[in-house]
Design a protein around this motif. Structure first.
Motif, short mmCIF file in Angstrom:
data_model
loop_
_atom_site.label_atom_id
_atom_site.label_comp_id
_atom_site.label_asym_id
_atom_site.label_seq_id
_atom_site.Cartn_x
_atom_site.Cartn_y
_atom_site.Cartn_z
N GLN A 9 -15.24 -71.98 -6.25
CA GLN A 9 -14.68 -73.32 -6.49
C GLN A 9 -15.38 -74.01 -7.67
O GLN A 9 -14.77 -74.73 -8.45
N GLU A 10 -16.66 -73.74 -7.77
CA GLU A 10 -17.46 -74.30 -8.86
C GLU A 10 -16.99 -73.80 -10.21
O GLU A 10 -16.83 -74.56 -11.17
N GLU A 11 -16.74 -72.49 -10.30
CA GLU A 11 -16.28 -71.87 -11.56
C GLU A 11 -14.93 -72.44 -11.97
O GLU A 11 -14.70 -72.75 -13.15
N ALA A 12 -14.04 -72.58 -10.99
CA ALA A 12 -12.70 -73.13 -11.27
C ALA A 12 -12.82 -74.57 -11.78
O ALA A 12 -12.13 -74.97 -12.74
N TYR A 13 -13.70 -75.33 -11.17
CA TYR A 13 -13.88 -76.73 -11.58
C TYR A 13 -14.45 -76.80 -13.00
O TYR A 13 -14.02 -77.61 -13.82
N CYS A 14 -15.42 -75.94 -13.29
CA CYS A 14 -16.07 -75.96 -14.61
C CYS A 14 -15.06 -75.62 -15.72
O CYS A 14 -15.11 -76.21 -16.81
N LEU A 15 -14.14 -74.68 -15.48
CA LEU A 15 -13.11 -74.35 -16.46
C LEU A 15 -12.20 -75.54 -16.71
O LEU A 15 -11.88 -75.88 -17.85
N CYS A 62 -17.56 -82.29 -6.10
CA CYS A 62 -18.10 -81.24 -5.22
C CYS A 62 -17.92 -81.55 -3.74
O CYS A 62 -17.90 -80.64 -2.90
N ALA A 63 -17.77 -82.85 -3.41
CA ALA A 63 -17.60 -83.23 -2.00
C ALA A 63 -16.24 -82.80 -1.46
O ALA A 63 -16.03 -82.80 -0.23
N ASP A 64 -15.31 -82.43 -2.37
CA ASP A 64 -13.98 -81.96 -1.94
C ASP A 64 -13.93 -80.44 -1.77
O ASP A 64 -12.90 -79.89 -1.35
N PHE A 65 -15.01 -79.76 -2.10
CA PHE A 65 -15.04 -78.30 -1.95
C PHE A 65 -15.02 -77.92 -0.47
O PHE A 65 -15.63 -78.62 0.37
N ASP A 66 -14.36 -76.82 -0.17
CA ASP A 66 -14.41 -76.28 1.20
C ASP A 66 -15.82 -75.77 1.48
O ASP A 66 -16.38 -75.03 0.67
N GLY A 67 -16.39 -76.17 2.61
CA GLY A 67 -17.74 -75.74 2.98
C GLY A 67 -18.83 -76.56 2.32
O GLY A 67 -20.01 -76.18 2.36
N GLY A 98 -19.96 -81.61 -10.20
CA GLY A 98 -19.09 -80.48 -9.82
C GLY A 98 -19.90 -79.23 -9.54
O GLY A 98 -19.45 -78.32 -8.86
N GLU A 99 -21.13 -79.19 -10.07
CA GLU A 99 -22.01 -78.05 -9.83
C GLU A 99 -22.80 -78.30 -8.55
O GLU A 99 -23.93 -78.78 -8.58
N LEU A 100 -22.18 -77.95 -7.43
CA LEU A 100 -22.83 -78.22 -6.15
C LEU A 100 -24.10 -77.39 -5.99
O LEU A 100 -25.03 -77.80 -5.29
N SER A 101 -24.13 -76.23 -6.64
CA SER A 101 -25.33 -75.37 -6.53
C SER A 101 -26.57 -76.05 -7.10
O SER A 101 -27.70 -75.63 -6.80
N SER A 102 -26.38 -77.12 -7.90
CA SER A 102 -27.53 -77.83 -8.48
C SER A 102 -28.34 -78.59 -7.44
O SER A 102 -29.44 -79.05 -7.73
N VAL A 103 -27.80 -78.72 -6.19
CA VAL A 103 -28.59 -79.40 -5.14
C VAL A 103 -29.81 -78.57 -4.75
O VAL A 103 -30.75 -79.09 -4.15
N LYS A 104 -29.82 -77.27 -5.14
CA LYS A 104 -30.97 -76.42 -4.82
C LYS A 104 -32.26 -76.95 -5.46
O LYS A 104 -33.35 -76.73 -4.92
N THR A 105 -32.12 -77.66 -6.59
CA THR A 105 -33.32 -78.20 -7.26
C THR A 105 -34.01 -79.25 -6.41
O THR A 105 -35.19 -79.54 -6.62
N LEU A 151 -37.55 -85.58 1.04
CA LEU A 151 -36.18 -86.12 0.95
C LEU A 151 -35.51 -86.07 2.33
O LEU A 151 -35.38 -85.00 2.93
N LYS A 152 -35.09 -87.22 2.81
CA LYS A 152 -34.47 -87.31 4.14
C LYS A 152 -32.99 -87.70 4.07
O LYS A 152 -32.20 -87.28 4.92
N GLU A 153 -32.61 -88.52 3.05
CA GLU A 153 -31.22 -88.99 2.95
C GLU A 153 -30.64 -88.65 1.59
O GLU A 153 -31.29 -88.86 0.57
N LEU A 154 -29.39 -88.15 1.60
CA LEU A 154 -28.68 -87.82 0.37
C LEU A 154 -27.23 -88.27 0.48
O LEU A 154 -26.59 -88.07 1.51
N PHE A 155 -26.74 -88.92 -0.60
CA PHE A 155 -25.34 -89.36 -0.65
C PHE A 155 -24.64 -88.69 -1.83
O PHE A 155 -25.05 -88.87 -2.98
N LEU A 156 -23.59 -87.90 -1.54
CA LEU A 156 -22.82 -87.22 -2.58
C LEU A 156 -21.31 -87.49 -2.45
O LEU A 156 -20.52 -86.87 -3.17
N MET A 157 -20.93 -88.39 -1.56
CA MET A 157 -19.50 -88.67 -1.38
C MET A 157 -18.92 -89.28 -2.67
O MET A 157 -19.61 -89.97 -3.42
N GLY A 158 -17.63 -88.96 -2.91
CA GLY A 158 -16.98 -89.48 -4.12
C GLY A 158 -17.20 -88.61 -5.34
O GLY A 158 -16.73 -88.95 -6.42
N ASN A 159 -17.89 -87.48 -5.19
CA ASN A 159 -18.06 -86.52 -6.27
C ASN A 159 -17.04 -85.38 -6.12
O ASN A 159 -16.58 -85.10 -5.00
#
Length: 470
Positions: free
Chosen positions: A171-177, A124-129, A100-107, A114-122
């Motif tokens: 959206q992240e804050e709302a999800y974390c609560l 965070c994948a439902d967040f706008d943007g 749910g912490e999409l900002s963690s992709v910054k790490t 890294l060329k390929e990443l799969f995050l579907m079904g999480n």
């Protein structure tokens, strides 16, 4: 479940069960809850499959410098972390987790290959943007969720990044609560279930004790015994019916898809298995220990490890040699050798190999070593001295090997001389007479002495009708 050395070895048959040089390892569907030890034992890994487990955190993989593909799909991961050390990572699959912490992709910005990443079904994948945020944050990415990232898409995502970043943060804050509330609710339910189970256990213990006390006061008879058995069968059926009802209730109860619910499902299935084993009485029977020596002291031949072997009698060195084909890469610490005067015993990973010897040996002078090429265990066991003394006496008592062989030939020749045919009883030709008559030149280099029958012998008679032997 945990990651153990035995688990890794069982899944490394393609590499002869050698784990330190493994390049590919698959540990999917092993009910693993914590990721550990792999970065110490398998430093050369390039591909690691860990999908469909219960791993809650990415950890203990930072030393895998050669890792190129990591599959952690269908786990309980909530945050992307601890992957900075995986310098060679080109593909990361985190499909259907709980990130749910999409900002963690910054790490992942440190993973420059890294060329390929799969995050579907999480979540965070439902967040706008969501897609724009990832595309703008990880500029080294070529593919996201199986879809190629176009150059124009990245330019647009970078232009809108400040606005998108703010949206994602909210959206992240709302999800974390919401997630914190879900965790608290799950913990409360778990406490309630534990309390209910404790009450049920104490109640069943009290009932069992009361039933035992009543049974003890009643006069014992065959009818009473039958009554007790019927009562036990009824109790067994009642317990089974109740368990089936509880099982149906568990599976029909609506539940959120959370890390806690996945763990709860696993615990429930484990409990069902244990209860089933208790009720059916199908507990694993402990095998009786293998009989190696009979009651009368006789050693038996045993090969529990099912290993090939050869036993040779080395007469030149007066010793017996056992060649046991133990596994090539097996650690020598797992092998234990015990040489006795009449038998030899080898414990291979706790399994006994025992062989009765054809002659008595000296255990103190015996030696065991591993072959550097095949890994076989070679045990040399010298025979006792009495055998050597006996052999020398028999060889020295004669007049030498050549004399004894000549003497043996002469004895055999004498026996042939006595087998002359009596022409008065049979009409066969006299073989001894033919040899005497012609005296053919011997073809061998060393001629053997021929026995010439004496003419004074009353049984001898020359037959002129017999043709000469050529």
């Amino acid at each position: 479940g945990t990651v153990t050395e035995d688990l890794i070895r069982r899944n490394s048959e393609h590499n002869d069960c050698v784990i330190f040089s493994l390049e590919e390892l698959s540990l999917h569907q092993q009910e693993i809850e914590r990721l550990e030890h792999i970065d110490k034992w398998c430093r050369d890994l390039k591909i690691l499959y860990l999908q469909n487990n219960l791993i809650g955190k990415i950890e203990n993989v930072s030393k895998l410098k050669k890792l190129e593909y990591l599959n952690l799909a269908l786990n309980n991961i909530e945050k992307i972390e601890n992957l900075e050390g995986c310098e060679g990572l080109t593909k990361l699959d985190l499909t259907v987790n709980f990130i749910g912490e999409l900002s963690s992709v910054k790490t992942l910005g440190h993973n420059i290959h890294l060329k390929e990443l799969f995050l579907m079904g999480n979540p965070c994948a439902d967040f706008d943007g969501y897609r724009q945020f990832v595309v703008a944050t990880l500029q080294q990415l070529k593919w996201l969720d199986g879809k190629e990232i176009e150059r124009s898409e990245r330019i647009q995502a970078l232009q809108n990044f400040p606005v998108i970043e703010q949206q994602i943060r909210e959206q992240e804050e709302a999800y974390c609560l919401k997630r914190a509330k879900d965790k608290e609710e799950a913990q409360r339910k778990l406490r309630e279930e534990d309390e209910n189970e404790a009450k049920e256990r104490s109640h069943s213990v009290f009932e069992g004790q009361r039933y035992a006390d009543i049974s003890a006061t009643l006069p014992f008879s065959v009818e009473h015994k039958d009554h007790v058995q019927e009562g036990q069968e009824g109790e067994y059926n009642q317990k089974r019916f109740k368990d089936n009802e509880d099982d149906l209730e568990f599976w029909n109860k609506p539940s959120l898809f959370t890390p806690e619910s996945r763990l709860e499902t696993l615990r429930h299935m484990e409990k069902q298995r244990k209860d089933q084993e208790k009720l059916s009485g199908k507990k694993k029977k402990v095998k009786p220990p293998r009989i190696l020596i009979t009651e009368d002291g006789k050693a038996l031949n045993v090969n529990d490890p099912k290993l090939d072997f050869s036993l040779k009698d080395d007469e030149k060195r007066n010793q017996i040699i056992l060649d046991l084909a133990v596994y090539r890469y097996m650690d020598t610490s797992l092998i234990d050798v015990d040489v006795q005067p009449t038998y030899v015993r080898v414990m291979v990973k706790g399994k006994p190999f025992q062989l009765v010897l054809p002659a008595e040996v000296k255990p103190d002078s015996s030696s065991a070593k591993r072959s550097q090429t095949t890994g076989h265990l070679v045990i040399c066991m010298p025979k006792v001295d009495e055998v050597i003394t006996g052999w020398r006496q028999t060889s020295e008592s004669g007049t030498g090997p050549s004399d004894s062989s000549r003497e043996h030939t002469n004895q055999r020749s004498k026996r042939i001389e006595k087998l002359d045919v009596d022409p008065s009883k049979r009409s066969f030709p006299d073989v001894a007479n033919i040899v005497q008559e012609k005296k053919p030149t011997p073809r061998r280099v060393r001629s053997e002495p021929k026995i010439i029958p004496s003419e004074e012998d009353p049984d001898f008679e020359d037959n002129p009708e017999v043709p000469p032997l050529i």
